[in-house]
Write a protein that holds these residues in place. Sequence first.
Motif, PDB file in Angstrom:
ATOM      1  N   ARG A 101       0.835  -1.214   0.000  1.00 15.19           N
ATOM      2  CA  ARG A 101       0.000   0.000   0.000  1.00 15.19           C
ATOM      3  C   ARG A 101       0.860   1.250   0.000  1.00 15.19           C
ATOM      4  O   ARG A 101       0.619   2.191  -0.764  1.00 15.19           O
ATOM      5  CB  ARG A 101      -0.917   0.037   1.225  1.00 15.19           C
ATOM      6  N   ALA A 102       1.871   1.292   0.882  1.00 16.59           N
ATOM      7  CA  ALA A 102       2.732   2.471   0.980  1.00 16.59           C
ATOM      8  C   ALA A 102       3.429   2.742  -0.354  1.00 16.59           C
ATOM      9  O   ALA A 102       3.462   3.886  -0.828  1.00 16.59           O
ATOM     10  CB  ALA A 102       3.754   2.279   2.099  1.00 16.59           C
ATOM     11  N   GLU A 103       3.950   1.697  -0.967  1.00 14.24           N
ATOM     12  CA  GLU A 103       4.640   1.883  -2.251  1.00 14.24           C
ATOM     13  C   GLU A 103       3.664   2.291  -3.353  1.00 14.24           C
ATOM     14  O   GLU A 103       3.992   3.145  -4.184  1.00 14.24           O
ATOM     15  CB  GLU A 103       5.411   0.621  -2.617  1.00 14.24           C
ATOM     16  N   GLU A 104       2.470   1.725  -3.373  1.00 16.57           N
ATOM     17  CA  GLU A 104       1.467   2.115  -4.364  1.00 16.57           C
ATOM     18  C   GLU A 104       1.072   3.583  -4.209  1.00 16.57           C
ATOM     19  O   GLU A 104       0.757   4.255  -5.193  1.00 16.57           O
ATOM     20  CB  GLU A 104       0.222   1.236  -4.243  1.00 16.57           C
ATOM     21  N   LEU A 105       1.110   4.092  -2.980  1.00 15.96           N
ATOM     22  CA  LEU A 105       0.757   5.480  -2.714  1.00 15.96           C
ATOM     23  C   LEU A 105       1.914   6.442  -2.982  1.00 15.96           C
ATOM     24  O   LEU A 105       1.731   7.654  -2.931  1.00 15.96           O
ATOM     25  CB  LEU A 105       0.279   5.632  -1.270  1.00 15.96           C
ATOM     26  N   GLY A 106       3.102   5.898  -3.249  1.00 16.69           N
ATOM     27  CA  GLY A 106       4.235   6.765  -3.593  1.00 16.69           C
ATOM     28  C   GLY A 106       5.395   6.745  -2.625  1.00 16.69           C
ATOM     29  O   GLY A 106       6.343   7.518  -2.781  1.00 16.69           O
TER      30      GLY A 106
END
Length: 140
Positions: A101-106
């Motif tokens: 999730r964190a990586e998908e959010l940037g």
Amino acid sequence: MTQYPQLLHTVLDTTRPRELAEFYRLLLGLTYRPGDEPPEDGTPDRPEWLVLRTSDGTNQLAFQRVERLPRTTWPAHDVPMQAHLDLTVPDSAELTRQRRRAEELGAELLLDRYDDPDEPLYVFADPSGHPFCIFVRTPA
């Protein structure tokens, strides 16, 4: 009257308050303080200050516009962290889910200690470069 000052919220400097507020709003499931929401009509949005709250109205994070923000060089100490956020999850499965999730959010992964038997964790940089950790909560 209280005997001690009360913490209102943690403030993060950023050159892009709306972008960083949106990142943390989505990552942490927070809401904007009334009046801080993005404009619905698509007008240009260049806020100087934004606040995110929990669903019960407790302030959590604020974002303050600055003209420039040197990115930390952590783990090197040329430009130190100065501060970071620690976030916890209940188990390793949730740690894996929150990394995605964190990586998908940037977020950018800075350190992977998922396999650490004592404290599995990830260290990330948010879109403005602030470090934050997500780790498995250990019993107190």
